[in-house]
Every structure is written in C-alpha cells, then in structure tokens.
Scaffold this motif. Structure first.
Motif, PDB file in Angstrom:
ATOM      1  N   PHE A 195      17.778 -36.752  32.980  1.00  0.00           N
ATOM      2  CA  PHE A 195      16.703 -37.721  33.220  1.00  0.00           C
ATOM      3  C   PHE A 195      16.440 -38.653  32.040  1.00  0.00           C
ATOM      4  CE2 PHE A 195      15.577 -34.445  36.381  1.00  0.00           C
ATOM      5  CZ  PHE A 195      15.519 -35.247  37.510  1.00  0.00           C
ATOM      6  N   ASN A 196      17.243 -38.559  30.997  1.00  0.00           N
ATOM      7  CA  ASN A 196      17.033 -39.441  29.850  1.00  0.00           C
ATOM      8  C   ASN A 196      17.106 -40.887  30.304  1.00  0.00           C
ATOM      9  OD1 ASN A 196      16.846 -39.479  26.761  1.00  0.00           O
ATOM     10  ND2 ASN A 196      18.401 -41.016  27.201  1.00  0.00           N
ATOM     11  N   ASN A 197      16.079 -41.661  29.937  1.00  0.00           N
ATOM     12  CA  ASN A 197      16.044 -43.068  30.294  1.00  0.00           C
ATOM     13  C   ASN A 197      16.096 -43.936  29.046  1.00  0.00           C
ATOM     14  OD1 ASN A 197      15.673 -45.455  31.819  1.00  0.00           O
ATOM     15  ND2 ASN A 197      13.514 -45.391  31.357  1.00  0.00           N
ATOM     16  N   ALA A 198      15.215 -43.633  28.093  1.00  0.00           N
ATOM     17  CA  ALA A 198      15.099 -44.478  26.903  1.00  0.00           C
ATOM     18  C   ALA A 198      15.169 -43.684  25.604  1.00  0.00           C
ATOM     19  CB  ALA A 198      13.791 -45.264  26.968  1.00  0.00           C
ATOM     20  N   ASN A 200      20.129 -42.506  32.414  1.00  0.00           N
ATOM     21  CA  ASN A 200      20.017 -43.352  31.224  1.00  0.00           C
ATOM     22  C   ASN A 200      20.189 -44.827  31.563  1.00  0.00           C
ATOM     23  OD1 ASN A 200      19.894 -43.150  28.140  1.00  0.00           O
ATOM     24  ND2 ASN A 200      21.596 -44.558  28.457  1.00  0.00           N
ATOM     25  N   THR A 201      19.245 -45.660  31.085  1.00  0.00           N
ATOM     26  CA  THR A 201      19.379 -47.103  31.270  1.00  0.00           C
ATOM     27  C   THR A 201      19.507 -47.820  29.927  1.00  0.00           C
ATOM     28  OG1 THR A 201      16.978 -47.392  31.378  1.00  0.00           O
ATOM     29  CG2 THR A 201      18.156 -47.179  33.472  1.00  0.00           C
ATOM     30  N   ILE A 202      18.603 -47.492  28.979  1.00  0.00           N
ATOM     31  CA  ILE A 202      18.609 -48.217  27.701  1.00  0.00           C
ATOM     32  C   ILE A 202      18.714 -47.299  26.493  1.00  0.00           C
ATOM     33  CG2 ILE A 202      17.400 -50.225  28.613  1.00  0.00           C
ATOM     34  CD1 ILE A 202      14.820 -49.084  27.316  1.00  0.00           C
ATOM     35  N   GLY A 203      18.818 -46.008  26.691  1.00  0.00           N
ATOM     36  CA  GLY A 203      18.942 -45.081  25.567  1.00  0.00           C
ATOM     37  C   GLY A 203      20.243 -45.291  24.816  1.00  0.00           C
ATOM     38  N   ASP A 204      20.182 -45.200  23.495  1.00  0.00           N
ATOM     39  CA  ASP A 204      21.345 -45.414  22.641  1.00  0.00           C
ATOM     40  C   ASP A 204      21.703 -44.159  21.852  1.00  0.00           C
ATOM     41  OD1 ASP A 204      21.616 -48.190  23.210  1.00  0.00           O
ATOM     42  OD2 ASP A 204      20.090 -48.670  21.723  1.00  0.00           O
TER      43      ASP A 204
END
Length: 185
Positions: A75-78, A59-63
């Motif tokens: 693998f969740n990223n956004a 995760n980089t930008i997922g909220d």
C-alpha cells in the motif's frame, strides 16, 4: 509481460518484467520491477526496486524504496527510502519513510510511521504511526516511539557476552534529599 510500461511518457532507465509491471508509469525513472503487477500504480516514483508479485503495487510517487517478497510495501503510496524484505513486510505502509522490515509480516501494521525497524517474522509496531521504534525477534511488538523491544512475550532470557551498560541522565533526577548513612544501616 503484457501491459508493461504501456503508459510511459518521460520515464527513462526503467526495467520491468511481469504482467502489468510499471503499467501506469509516466515519468518515474530508474525503477526495477520484477513480478506480476509490481509497481503497477507507479506514475512518478523513481529509484524503486521491487521483486515479487504485487510488491509496491500501489506506489505512485514514493522514491528509493526496495521491496522483496509478495505484497511487500503493497500500500505504499508516497513513502520514501523504505526497505522491506519478506512476504507482506511493510504491507500497510502508505506514507512512512526510512523504515526497515526483514521477515514475513515485519512492520505489517505501520502506515505513516517513519524511522522504524523490525527484524523477525511478525516483528511489528502498534499503534501504526510510531517514530524511531525497533522490534527485534519473531513476534516482537513495540508500543511506543523511541523504544526498542527485544523478543516477544515468550522470551524468558536475554543474554550478552559482555555486560550491558545502562546510562543515566543526571539532569532528569529531581527531589534529592540528604540521607543519614547511620540511620539507613
């Protein structure tokens, strides 16, 4: 743990415990990471809760995601507002949002699909980009958007304590023809 929040610049109200948890976080706020490498790649994502080794690791930008279990939402990223409970649940999700997975490997194949629900070990969707699909029961597999699958192929009976009502949309009916009642009998 070692390397926890070491790159944090503007993020606030974060809690991290476990080697490498929230390591690359720079601006994400109100995250909770418990376990080895949890939310390791997070940079700006906020309001995430992850418990279990490698949960939400990419995760980089997922909220507003919640991941509980080893490699849950790995693998969740956004993707936003996902809930994954169980080992490898929603593991391959990258950008899908508003998904709910409960059980080991639930919604494992989902990558970009949104508004999907899987309850039960191995309950899943295929292909991996469905919308509003629901799989209930161990091994249940739904194969189309806007569809509900109850149970796997081994289920032999579906019961309800009360009758099940199936609605019909008369607007979809076509080619009505008059029928001679006596000829039918």
């Amino acid at each position: 743990g070692r390397d926890v929040l070491i790159n944090n610049i503007n993020g606030n109200s974060n809690t991290a415990s476990g080697v490498g948890s929230l390591r690359t976080n720079t601006a994400g706020s109100s995250n909770t990471a418990m376990g080895h490498s949890v939310l390791h790649g997070n940079t700006e994502g906020s309001n995430n809760t992850a418990v279990g080794a490698s949960a939400l690791v990419i995760n980089t930008i997922g909220d507003s995601n919640t991941a509980s279990g080893i490699s849950a939402l790995f693998f969740n990223n956004a993707g936003n507002s996902n809930t994954a409970s169980g080992v490898r649940s929603l593991q391959n999700n990258t950008e899908g949002s508003n998904n709910t997975a409960a059980g080991a490997n639930a919604l494992f194949n989902n990558t970009t699909g949104s508004n999907n629900t899987a309850i039960g070990a191995g309950a899943d969707i295929f292909p991996c980009d469905l919308q509003n699909a629901t799989a209930i029961g161990a091994g249940a597999l739904v194969n189309a958007s806007n569809k509900i699958r109850l149970g796997s192929a081994s289920v032999t009976v579906i019961e309800a304590a009360v009758g099940i009502t199936v609605t019909s949309d008369s607007a979809l009916k076509e080619n009505f023809q008059a029928v001679d009642g006596e000829a039918v009998l």
